[in-house]
Design a protein around this motif. Structure first.
Motif, PDB file in Angstrom:
ATOM      1  N   LEU A  66       7.132  -0.665   5.509  1.00  0.00           N
ATOM      2  CA  LEU A  66       6.794  -0.529   4.213  1.00  0.00           C
ATOM      3  C   LEU A  66       7.963  -0.400   3.342  1.00  0.00           C
ATOM      4  O   LEU A  66       8.952   0.218   3.513  1.00  0.00           O
ATOM      5  N   LEU A  92       4.018  -4.939   2.829  1.00  0.00           N
ATOM      6  CA  LEU A  92       3.306  -3.864   2.181  1.00  0.00           C
ATOM      7  C   LEU A  92       4.249  -2.991   1.455  1.00  0.00           C
ATOM      8  O   LEU A  92       5.173  -2.384   1.943  1.00  0.00           O
ATOM      9  N   GLU A  94       4.982   0.489  -0.780  1.00  0.00           N
ATOM     10  CA  GLU A  94       4.615   1.935  -0.965  1.00  0.00           C
ATOM     11  C   GLU A  94       4.840   2.282  -2.123  1.00  0.00           C
ATOM     12  O   GLU A  94       6.290   2.572  -2.635  1.00  0.00           O
ATOM     13  N   ARG A 107      -4.143  -5.811  -4.664  1.00  0.00           N
ATOM     14  CA  ARG A 107      -3.304  -6.237  -3.457  1.00  0.00           C
ATOM     15  C   ARG A 107      -3.477  -5.073  -2.315  1.00  0.00           C
ATOM     16  O   ARG A 107      -3.132  -3.821  -2.994  1.00  0.00           O
ATOM     17  N   PRO A 108      -3.484  -5.166  -1.257  1.00  0.00           N
ATOM     18  CA  PRO A 108      -3.390  -4.082  -0.158  1.00  0.00           C
ATOM     19  C   PRO A 108      -1.983  -3.543  -0.423  1.00  0.00           C
ATOM     20  O   PRO A 108      -0.989  -4.033  -0.685  1.00  0.00           O
ATOM     21  N   HIS A 109      -1.781  -1.992  -0.521  1.00  0.00           N
ATOM     22  CA  HIS A 109      -0.441  -1.397  -0.759  1.00  0.00           C
ATOM     23  C   HIS A 109      -0.665  -0.155  -0.002  1.00  0.00           C
ATOM     24  O   HIS A 109      -1.903   0.600   0.048  1.00  0.00           O
ATOM     25  N   ARG A 132      -4.466   1.228   0.836  1.00  0.00           N
ATOM     26  CA  ARG A 132      -4.857   1.250   2.309  1.00  0.00           C
ATOM     27  C   ARG A 132      -4.522   2.496   3.176  1.00  0.00           C
ATOM     28  O   ARG A 132      -5.263   2.789   4.097  1.00  0.00           O
TER      29      ARG A 132
END
Length: 302
Positions: A66, A92, A94, A107-109, A132
């Motif tokens: 991350l 990803l 954070e 967006r996935p984060h 997520r």
């Protein structure tokens, strides 16, 4: 139960920072590693060039990575840095300052512990925005953790399980002021204290620790005895925050307890040796003053 190694919060020498992560990649039984500067953007240029090779080494060792953002954005260059991190990275991100979300919608984060998630509505909103996984604020008691985990099972929740607890972050630099320097001309004196600088009360009792613009606990949080209970509450991961002790040994102790091959009380004794007698705390989890520390049995868990 998975294990996450949080970002290094202190101003370590760049080669020390790099070699620390190389050893984590090769030896530590953690699943995820957070990389980046969270506390002070002035520190980032010193180790920034090492980040690509550290990330490559970690991913090559099977770790998830991350990229952690700053916890407090006060300058234009910090805003641009955060925007660049969010927009350009294929890893990803954070989020540790809520303003970073404007670059991550849909967006996935991940959400770091510096974004306050105190109730089910906040968690649901963040999940709808693309979060997520969420590392919860360290001050939450077990009752709140359980409610959050039950309310939003699609988000992987994480708790702060080891290391000095972040309590506050400021635009002012305590280290610079202590040395009669300004923040703009701090001479990076925080590097003199690679584990934070302890501060005492007027009557000589350990109170807090300072790390540049950040205030931390004087104790190390240690929730190793509670790992089975946290798993039962629905917690997916525990966060270990890097300190200057042997973090590989710390990770192995947590891994062994999580896997049921080491008794939690034995692991606590092992951590006491690894941390050279550093006082532990677990008060926040038990809904009492955060600096308090009692064994799991002493507070009547479960």
């Amino acid at each position: 139960m998975k294990l996450t190694l949080g970002p290094v919060l202190y101003n370590w020498e760049p080669s020390t920072w790099r070699d620390f992560h190389f050893r984590i990649a090769d030896e530590a039984p953690v699943d995820t590693v957070c990389v980046g500067e969270v506390v002070c953007s002035k520190r980032l240029p010193f180790f920034q060039d090492f980040i690509p090779e550290v990330v490559e080494r970690l991913i090559g060792a099977g770790k998830e990575v991350l990229l952690s953002s700053l916890a407090l954005i006060t300058l234009e260059r910090e805003r641009k840095l955060t925007a660049s991190l969010a927009r350009e990275s294929d890893i990803l991100v954070e989020v540790n300052d809520i303003t970073a979300l404007s670059h991550l919608e849909g967006r996935p984060h991940a959400i770091g512990p510096y974004v306050n998630v105190y109730n089910e509505s906040a968690l649901a909103w963040l999940a709808g925005y693309g979060a997520r996984r969420v590392c919860l604020s360290p001050e939450l008691p077990a009752s709140s953790i359980a409610s959050l985990a039950k309310s939003c099972p699609e988000v992987a929740l994480e708790v702060w399980a080891f290391g000095r607890v972040p309590l506050a972050i400021s635009a002012r630099c305590y280290h610079a002021r202590l040395h009669k320097l300004t923040k703009d001309n701090c001479q990076f004196v925080c590097a003199k204290d690679p584990d934070g600088l302890a501060t005492d009360t007027l009557d000589g009792k350990h109170f807090l620790s300072i790390n540049g613009v950040q205030t931390l606990s004087s104790t190390y949080a240690n929730l190793i005895e509670y790992l089975p209970d946290l798993a039962a509450l629905g917690i997916a991961s525990c966060r270990l925050s890097p300190q200057s002790c042997d973090m590989v040994a710390v990770a192995k102790a947590f891994r062994d307890v999580a896997d049921g091959v080491l008794d939690p009380s034995e692991a606590t004794r092992a951590l006491d040796l690894v941390c050279d007698g550093m006082p532990f705390s677990d008060g926040f989890l038990n809904g009492v003053p955060g600096a308090d520390y009692k064994s799991r049995g002493a507070v009547g868990w479960p």
